[in-house]
Scaffold this motif. Structure first.
Motif, short mmCIF file in Angstrom:
data_model
loop_
_atom_site.label_atom_id
_atom_site.label_comp_id
_atom_site.label_asym_id
_atom_site.label_seq_id
_atom_site.Cartn_x
_atom_site.Cartn_y
_atom_site.Cartn_z
N ASN A 239 -16.92 32.88 21.75
CA ASN A 239 -15.74 33.33 21.97
C ASN A 239 -14.57 32.76 21.46
N GLU A 240 -14.37 31.42 21.55
CA GLU A 240 -13.40 30.45 21.05
C GLU A 240 -13.35 30.65 19.54
N GLU A 241 -14.43 30.65 18.92
CA GLU A 241 -14.46 30.83 17.42
C GLU A 241 -13.85 32.26 17.13
N VAL A 242 -14.43 33.32 17.59
CA VAL A 242 -13.96 34.52 17.26
C VAL A 242 -12.36 34.61 17.49
N PHE A 243 -11.71 33.90 18.68
CA PHE A 243 -10.37 33.89 18.72
C PHE A 243 -9.77 33.13 17.55
#
Length: 415
Positions: A239-243
């Motif tokens: 999720n952090e990488e998508v953000f």
């Protein structure tokens, strides 16, 4: 700043010892002194070391060919240390494709490259044309207004909302987050330190995470959020990488077009012969837009970090050294571009510039930015509209973004 004080500062700058140069000083760009600074650097010290700055020591690469050489060699000059001069702490487990090297970089980037495909550009064309027409329809003739807020921001952020899968009603949020993310944390700025910076961006992160949850499984939707969530190349992203990747694409999709739209308004008034030439010959649309982007160079620099000790044209760059590629200098390089100080829409090779970078990290949204600018100026030409500025622009105080915060103008009809 008065003309007298500006000229005094410029003259003082021109005789400053070359070792004292600090190209990262945002006031240099705010007061438009960077062209004379980089002309001296290209001539006297094209590979320049600044030992002391607010961002630590760094190397400046100022010539076109040297930048191309470095961008073509990610094995030695890496993106993993960060993509701007600012040292923003990175998570060891979560990174954007902008802080990756090939082949990892290529795999994540491929998840969103279909957005700039020819088929998608055809779909975007009608959307952008409608937004351009609506924006111009809402502008007054012969009355003052701020070109940045009413035109540049309005068009760019609404197109970006479509690309990202964000409702138009939330486009103002994208603008707020983009402005924040491109701000250098410093005293007196919107954010004064990295902790405040991250806290302010949490709202953006929560919004993007919710958006991506809504896009999960929606392969029928053609937007960045859907692609990042559903593409086989990016399914392993946290999720952090998508953000982080969404935030990078938000920045990339905003700065180039927004500041080029404002720069173009300035340049055509300063060079009425070029505007007349373009309006008389629609075939000059592509060269006109390319010259606007070269002349403005909205993204002033990108960064690489040396992965090992290397001798670069007689200079000993050490492992871990910060290497700054000044696109804003390369696009005025006299050895590469004939009379680069001139705004000339009739150049033989109008695409010969580095405003979009070079190599593996060449701007992923280049074709979309060009499409926006072409559709805008084609409509300006069709309506025979002329921009008259009512004073000097207010510029962004930054060494990353070479742009504008305000430009008061009036529109006049040539018809």
């Amino acid at each position: 700043m008065t003309d007298t004080s500006y000229n005094d500062l410029r003259k003082k700058f021109e005789v400053m010892p070359i070792d004292a140069f600090n190209p990262s000083d945002p006031l240099i760009y705010f007061y438009q002194l960077h062209d004379s600074m980089f002309a001296r650097l290209r001539r006297e010290r094209p590979v320049h070391y600044c030992a002391h700055s607010d961002f630590g020591p760094f190397w400046s690469i100022t010539r076109y060919r040297d930048i191309v050489e470095i961008e073509s060699n990610p094995e030695v000059f890496s993106s993993t240390g960060g993509f701007t001069i600012v040292d923003i702490p990175q998570s060891p487990t979560a990174r954007s494709f902008m802080t990756m090297d090939p082949p990892e970089h290529r795999e994540v980037r491929q998840a969103v490259t279909p957005l700039a495909s020819l088929n998608n550009l055809k779909m975007l064309e009608s959307v952008i044309s409608e937004l351009v027409s609506q924006t111009l329809d809402g502008l007054p003739l012969r009355e003052p207004f701020d070109w940045v807020s009413r035109v540049s921001v309005e068009i760019t952020i609404k197109v970006l909302a479509v690309m990202m899968g964000v409702p138009q009603s939330d486009s103002s949020k994208l603008q707020k987050w983009s402005d924040l993310a491109s701000t250098i944390p410093q005293p007196g700025a919107k954010v004064t330190d990295l902790q405040s910076y991250y806290q302010e961006l949490q709202e953006c992160r929560f919004y993007i995470e919710r958006l991506c949850r809504e896009m999960a499984g929606r392969t029928d939707l053609f937007n960045i959020a859907s692609m990042l969530v559903n593409s086989k190349q990016s399914r392993s992203l946290s999720n952090e990488e998508v953000f982080l990747n969404m935030l990078i694409l938000l920045l990339a999709g905003n700065d180039t077009t927004r500041h080029s739209l404002t720069g173009g308004a300035l340049f055509v008034e300063q060079n009425p012969d070029q505007l007349a030439m373009f309006y008389a010959n629609p075939d000059l649309l592509s060269p006109f837009v390319s010259e606007v982007i070269r002349y403005q160079t909205p993204v002033a620099h990108m960064r690489r970090t040396a992965k090992s000790d290397v001798d670069f044209h007689g200079h000993s760059i050490k492992k871990g050294d910060k290497v700054i590629l000044w696109y804003v200098s390369a696009n005025r390089d006299e050895d590469e571009i004939e009379t680069p100080e001139r705004f000339n829409i009739n150049r033989k090779d109008h695409d010969h510039h580095l405003a979009f970078g070079h190599g593996p990290h060449r701007c992923i949204g280049k074709n979309i930015a060009l499409l926006e600018l072409k559709l805008f100026w084609a409509e300006m030409a069709r309506r025979k509209l002329k921009v008259r500025t009512l004073g000097p622009p207010e510029r962004v105080k930054s060494c990353i973004v070479n742009g504008y915060s305000s430009l008061m103008v009036q529109l006049e009809s040539l018809g």
